[in-house]
Design a protein around this motif. Sequence first.
Motif, mmCIF file in Angstrom:
data_model
loop_
_atom_site.group_PDB
_atom_site.id
_atom_site.type_symbol
_atom_site.label_atom_id
_atom_site.label_comp_id
_atom_site.label_asym_id
_atom_site.label_seq_id
_atom_site.Cartn_x
_atom_site.Cartn_y
_atom_site.Cartn_z
ATOM 1 N N PRO A 1 0.843 -1.207 0.000
ATOM 2 C CA PRO A 1 0.000 0.000 0.000
ATOM 3 C C PRO A 1 0.869 1.246 0.000
ATOM 4 O O PRO A 1 1.960 1.268 0.556
ATOM 5 N N SER A 2 0.385 2.297 -0.601
ATOM 6 C CA SER A 2 1.188 3.516 -0.742
ATOM 7 C C SER A 2 1.546 4.124 0.608
ATOM 8 O O SER A 2 2.676 4.587 0.809
ATOM 9 N N ASP A 3 0.598 4.114 1.549
ATOM 10 C CA ASP A 3 0.913 4.707 2.853
ATOM 11 C C ASP A 3 1.989 3.900 3.588
ATOM 12 O O ASP A 3 2.883 4.464 4.231
ATOM 13 N N LEU A 4 1.936 2.552 3.462
ATOM 14 C CA LEU A 4 2.964 1.731 4.094
ATOM 15 C C LEU A 4 4.320 1.955 3.446
ATOM 16 O O LEU A 4 5.353 2.055 4.117
ATOM 17 N N ARG B 1 10.108 6.823 4.802
ATOM 18 C CA ARG B 1 10.414 7.827 5.827
ATOM 19 C C ARG B 1 11.280 7.234 6.937
ATOM 20 O O ARG B 1 12.237 7.859 7.403
ATOM 21 N N ARG B 2 10.942 6.014 7.329
ATOM 22 C CA ARG B 2 11.709 5.378 8.393
ATOM 23 C C ARG B 2 13.160 5.122 7.965
ATOM 24 O O ARG B 2 14.108 5.364 8.729
ATOM 25 N N LEU B 3 13.327 4.639 6.722
ATOM 26 C CA LEU B 3 14.678 4.427 6.209
ATOM 27 C C LEU B 3 15.456 5.735 6.128
ATOM 28 O O LEU B 3 16.656 5.797 6.442
ATOM 29 N N GLY B 4 14.765 6.797 5.698
ATOM 30 C CA GLY B 4 15.424 8.102 5.645
ATOM 31 C C GLY B 4 15.853 8.579 7.024
ATOM 32 O O GLY B 4 16.953 9.110 7.207
#
Length: 438
Positions: free
Chosen positions: A162-165, A171-174
């Motif tokens: 899913p796009s939100d996931l 974001r988390r990886l960033g």
Amino acid sequence: MLLVAAGLLLAVAAAGGRGSPAGEQESPPGSRFVCTSLPLDAAGAGCPLPPVPMQGGALPPEEELKATVLQLRETVLQQKETIGSQREAIRELTGKLSRCEGADGKSAWKNEVGKGKDTMGDLPRDPAQVIDQLSRTMQTLKDRLESLEHQLRANVSYAALPSDLREMLQRRLGDLERQLLSKVAELEDEKSLLHNETSAHRQKTESALNALLERVSELEKGNSAFKSPDEFKVSLPLRTNYLYGKIKKTLPELYAFTVCLWLRSSASPGIGTPFSYAVPGQANEIVLIEWGNNPIELLINDKVAQLPLFISDGKWHHICITWTTRDGMWEAFQDGEKLGTGENLAPWHPIKPGGVLILGQEQDTVGGRFDATQAFVGEMSQFNIWDRVLKAEDIMNIANCSINMPGNIIPWVDNNVDVFGGATKWPVETCEERLLDL
């Protein structure tokens, strides 16, 4: 299962009735039998069977029926076991399908399977049909299970998240990448800071050590009553057993040495003992002595060599003695000139370390038991010891005041010499003045 066995039994009995002998009433065409379930042991009482004629060698009807019943019972038991195992397999597959389809949101098949759980009693009673029905059911369940597993694998392999996931993971990886870079930068800063602190600490320590060395030098100069730490002499004016000087430093293990000193004496008979070195177990490790009317002697490990030196004229003389453990070779210098040499003086004996070095007395024990008759009477200065045999030209240059070369083992400095019993330290004449006294 008992109903099935009874039905089969009645069917066999009916077949026997149709084969009854002539004279017995046959059933009209199209007639029906009404069968009632009876226990096996009560079959003869409620439903008599017509007799079956005996044919050559054939079993009686009763025996044949019993054999048939036994075979049917064995078949029924085998089918019962098969049905039980198939039911367990169906339950396991149904449960797996329910879990898989429940995760996929397919409740319709779950309800259908739920309805089908209570239809096991409606299976056909023919064993062949039962087995065939079970086989088809199992195959259907397996096909559905394989379809679900294939769909799940396809979802995992190819279906997009899913796009939100996906955005959340990005974001988390960033964030993790930024935290890692920040930590690396902090470590680099700490490393640089630590290096700077180490350099500063090193410079501070070096500055403190330099200041301490300067302070020690100032204290050494301040404690000396002479212009230079080596410009003094020790005076031993009386022949006693309590006037002496003591060198604070001790000797290391030596395989060769050179001892040089300036001395002046007019004592008679003999000038006594200018110096002695004693170690535990050997009071005469190194001794220079002129006792009575005997010539000056050098003792190494209590072995004796007589030296051709003449210094009891009341004038300043420069004395040097060299020795090496190799073949026990020795040399004697007076005022820069070699006056004697020899060998076999304590050969291959190393000078033992950790002893006591005394000026003006001969030791009978380490540091004590002095004999007044062996005491030195006069003055001495520039007592130096090296751990090697000096060259003749070096000894000449020292004797004629061309160079000032302190001993590398025992140097002549004010703070390394203590005096006792009335011995005193005085400023010494310059080297040139001592030369004029020769």
